[in-house]
Motif scaffolding. Structure first.
Motif, mmCIF file in Angstrom:
data_model
loop_
_atom_site.group_PDB
_atom_site.id
_atom_site.type_symbol
_atom_site.label_atom_id
_atom_site.label_comp_id
_atom_site.label_asym_id
_atom_site.label_seq_id
_atom_site.Cartn_x
_atom_site.Cartn_y
_atom_site.Cartn_z
ATOM 1 N N SER A 1 31.334 59.670 95.209
ATOM 2 C CA SER A 1 30.618 58.518 95.753
ATOM 3 C C SER A 1 30.068 57.598 94.669
ATOM 4 O O SER A 1 29.595 56.499 94.968
ATOM 5 N N GLU B 1 31.695 65.549 97.086
ATOM 6 C CA GLU B 1 31.426 64.334 97.864
ATOM 7 C C GLU B 1 30.520 63.385 97.087
ATOM 8 O O GLU B 1 30.755 62.169 97.043
ATOM 9 N N ARG C 1 39.322 57.354 101.151
ATOM 10 C CA ARG C 1 38.991 58.751 100.917
ATOM 11 C C ARG C 1 40.264 59.592 100.978
ATOM 12 O O ARG C 1 41.238 59.220 101.644
ATOM 13 N N TYR D 1 34.035 56.618 99.442
ATOM 14 C CA TYR D 1 33.317 57.780 99.955
ATOM 15 C C TYR D 1 31.917 57.419 100.462
ATOM 16 O O TYR D 1 31.230 58.262 101.050
#
Length: 609
Positions: free
Chosen positions: A608, A604, A137, A499
């Protein structure tokens, strides 16, 4: 070459150690040797074979494999100073470091090591193991110092992007970590990869040093024996030059950058190519002799490049125009030798006495070159097992990395698509005119999400592959070989995002972002599952200059976390930039009215995928 060469097949090998798999099962897999580690006395060479999931012990005297250790997803190796243990990093979403007792032939300890651990380096006393996570990340550390005795992380640090290779200084006081790709806006005047320098005791960052403009695709590094210089192998792209100028290295060259390890400064970069013959895809790097030879594997052209190191440094010191050395294809004339290797896919290098060993990925063999006072001898192939016929995917992988398919050998498909993904830069291709560089795209799922190319100008990935050879490499590949390349690209599978939570599920923030993605921001309208694209083209008015109202193909979002920078011209360094700074007209999703928290959550979630 002194000594006899033994042609071996796996059925005749005396395997003193075999862990986990039955020999018959092991024989049915390609080996793909990728990483080498030599014992201090030079009698043993340990070979990591990633597609076979094993480590082989190779006796350099008898030239036979004497042991096999099963290590699934093995990537790279580090040998303990006392020669009793071997540390092997094993890749994957939940990666590990395996400690192998070489005498007992057992994996005695397996330590969790995060996402895709690589480049293990042991301190001189064997008490600390340094390694990096290639994928992480943006807000998490990816360089680690592990206490070998306790198996616990002592300290960690953050690199820039995909740390690829690490080396300790001769005194052990500093750790040199080189990043694989650039991380900056691709439409900048200069785009380049960088290295990070850390205090090895604390991993406090001491400096960031830049490689030359155009540098990317870092594969290996080496420290001189006297500790004065640090070397890095990489490519240099002239991204804004149209591919019509492929001739004589105008768009892509292969280099070694030189750093002063004492003053911690960049010195210069030298080109490994010749004027009309490239040495594409520099990979393994090592210093041989008493700092006499700098050895580099030109993976794309299947050669070992041997440079007279003392002469090279002498020329660098006397250069009247140091800034032009990086553009001078004649700089090393008379100071380097190109040694043809048997097989394809030269990867890691190891120096054992006066011999240099190369791991040949697609030949499942080693090549050995003996060094003499006046330079290298010829190479000799040493098979590691029985030859296994290549299927379409394996043949396609070899062709994808083969720069001899290119006019003057300047590049391969893998030069602009390292690991089949993007390289963080823009290229001025011929499919949409000249003078308008655009992003190098990932090839993942390209055959399932046509049309392809940034502007969707190619109706299918098959057409794009054919045109890539004819209009970028200026070589007409036989139809059978094109089928192989297409089979390889079709076989690609996504890497799970860093993530995600350790169990592979979405974080709470990503779950909130998923709701924003499907609802308020309306991203799912164009980025629909399963590939998060819609095979269409749109004009959002986000182009620059003459391309302001041009249509661009909807990119898929699978693995978007590893394909920065974004937008067609690479202007956006992060997904957050795409959502905010680069969607001012609110036509690229309804993101203008999102709250700061919704922006964070949406970023986010997208990261992902």
């Amino acid at each position: 070459m002194k000594g006899s060469i033994h042609r071996l097949c796996v059925s005749s090998l005396f395997l003193t150690v075999l862990l986990g798999a039955h020999p018959a099962e092991a024989e049915d897999r390609y080996l793909s040797p990728s990483s080498l580690a030599a014992s201090k006395d030079g009698k043993a060479l340990y070979v990591a074979c990633d597609t076979a999931g094993c480590v082989l012990a190779f006796d350099t005297d008898s030239e036979k494999v004497t042991a096999r250790y099963e290590v699934p997803n093995v990537s790279q190796l580090a040998l303990a100073p006392d020669q009793s243990r071997l540390f092997a990093t094993a890749g994957g979403f939940n990666g590990a470091v395996h400690e192998i007792d070489l005498k007992g032939g057992k994996i005695v300890r397996t330590l969790p090591a995060g996402h895709t651990p690589e480049s293990p380096v042991l301190s001189a006393d064997g008490k600390t193991l340094f390694y990096c996570n290639r994928f992480s990340r943006a807000d998490q550390p990816d360089v680690h110092a592990l206490d070998v005795a306790s198996g616990k992380i002592k300290c960690s640090a953050k690199a820039i992007r995909e740390p690829a290779t690490m080396r300790l200084s001769k005194d052990g006081g500093t750790l040199w970590v080189v990043n694989y790709l650039p991380l900056m806006a691709a439409n900048s005047k200069h785009v380049y990869a960088s290295l990070c320098l850390y205090n090895s005791a604390t991993l406090e960052k001491l400096a960031t040093l830049d490689l030359p403009s155009g540098s990317f695709g870092v594969r290996d590094s080496a420290m001189s024996a006297d500790g004065k210089y640090f070397f890095v192998s990489h490519s240099i792209g002239r991204f804004t030059v149209p591919t019509t100028h492929l001739d004589r290295g105008w768009i892509n060259t292969s280099a070694v950058s030189v750093f002063d390890a004492v003053s911690r400064k960049y010195v210069n970069a030298v080109l490994l190519d010749d004027t009309v013959k490239g040495a594409a895809n520099p990979w393994g790097l090592a210093v041989a002799g008493n700092d006499e030879w700098l050895c580099v594997n030109a993976s794309g052209t299947h050669e070992l490049i041997v440079v007279n190191l003392k002469e090279m440094m002498k020329r660098l010191g006397a250069a009247k125009a140091p800034q032009e050395v990086v553009n001078d294809l004649s700089f090393l004339y008379g100071a380097k030798t190109r040694v043809p290797l048997e097989g394809q896919g030269a990867r890691s290098l190891a120096v054992v006495g006066n011999k240099v060993y190369s791991a040949m990925r697609f030949a499942d063999s080693l090549n050995v070159v003996e060094m003499w006072d006046d330079g290298p001898g010829a190479s000799v192939a040493l098979p590691l097992g029985a030859a296994k016929a290549a299927d379409l995917v394996r043949s396609g992988e070899a062709a994808f990395h083969d720069a001899t398919c290119c006019y003057q050998q300047w590049l391969s498909c893998a030069s602009c698509h390292p690991d089949t993904r993007s390289d963080g830069t823009n290229w001025d291709l011929l499919n949409d005119g000249i003078g308008n560089p655009k992003q190098s795209r990932s090839l993942l799922y390209s055959h399932r999400t046509s049309p392809v190319m940034i502007t969707g100008v190619r109706a299918s990935a098959e057409i794009a592959v054919t045109k890539g050879f004819s209009m970028i490499q200026f070589h007409e590949l036989p139809e059978m070989r094109l089928d192989d390349v297409n089979a390889f690209v079709k076989s690609l599978q996504p890497v799970p995002s860093p993530y995600l939570k350790p169990d592979g599920t979405l974080t709470e923030a990503a779950l909130r972002g998923k709701a924003v993605f499907e609802g308020k921001a309306a991203c799912a309208k164009c980025h629909a599952a399963p590939y998060y694209g819609d095979k269409k083209k749109y004009a959002f008015g986000l182009g620059s200059d003459s391309e302001r109202d041009r249509e661009f193909a909807t990119p898929i979002l699978i693995e978007v976390w590893r394909t920065a920078p974004y937008m067609y011209d690479g202007r956006a360094v992060s997904i957050k930039d795409v959502i905010t700074t680069d969607n001012t007209n609110n036509r690229h999703g309804n993101t203008k009215g999102l709250t700061p928290q919704e922006v964070e959550d949406l970023s986010e979630y997208v990261n992902s995928l």
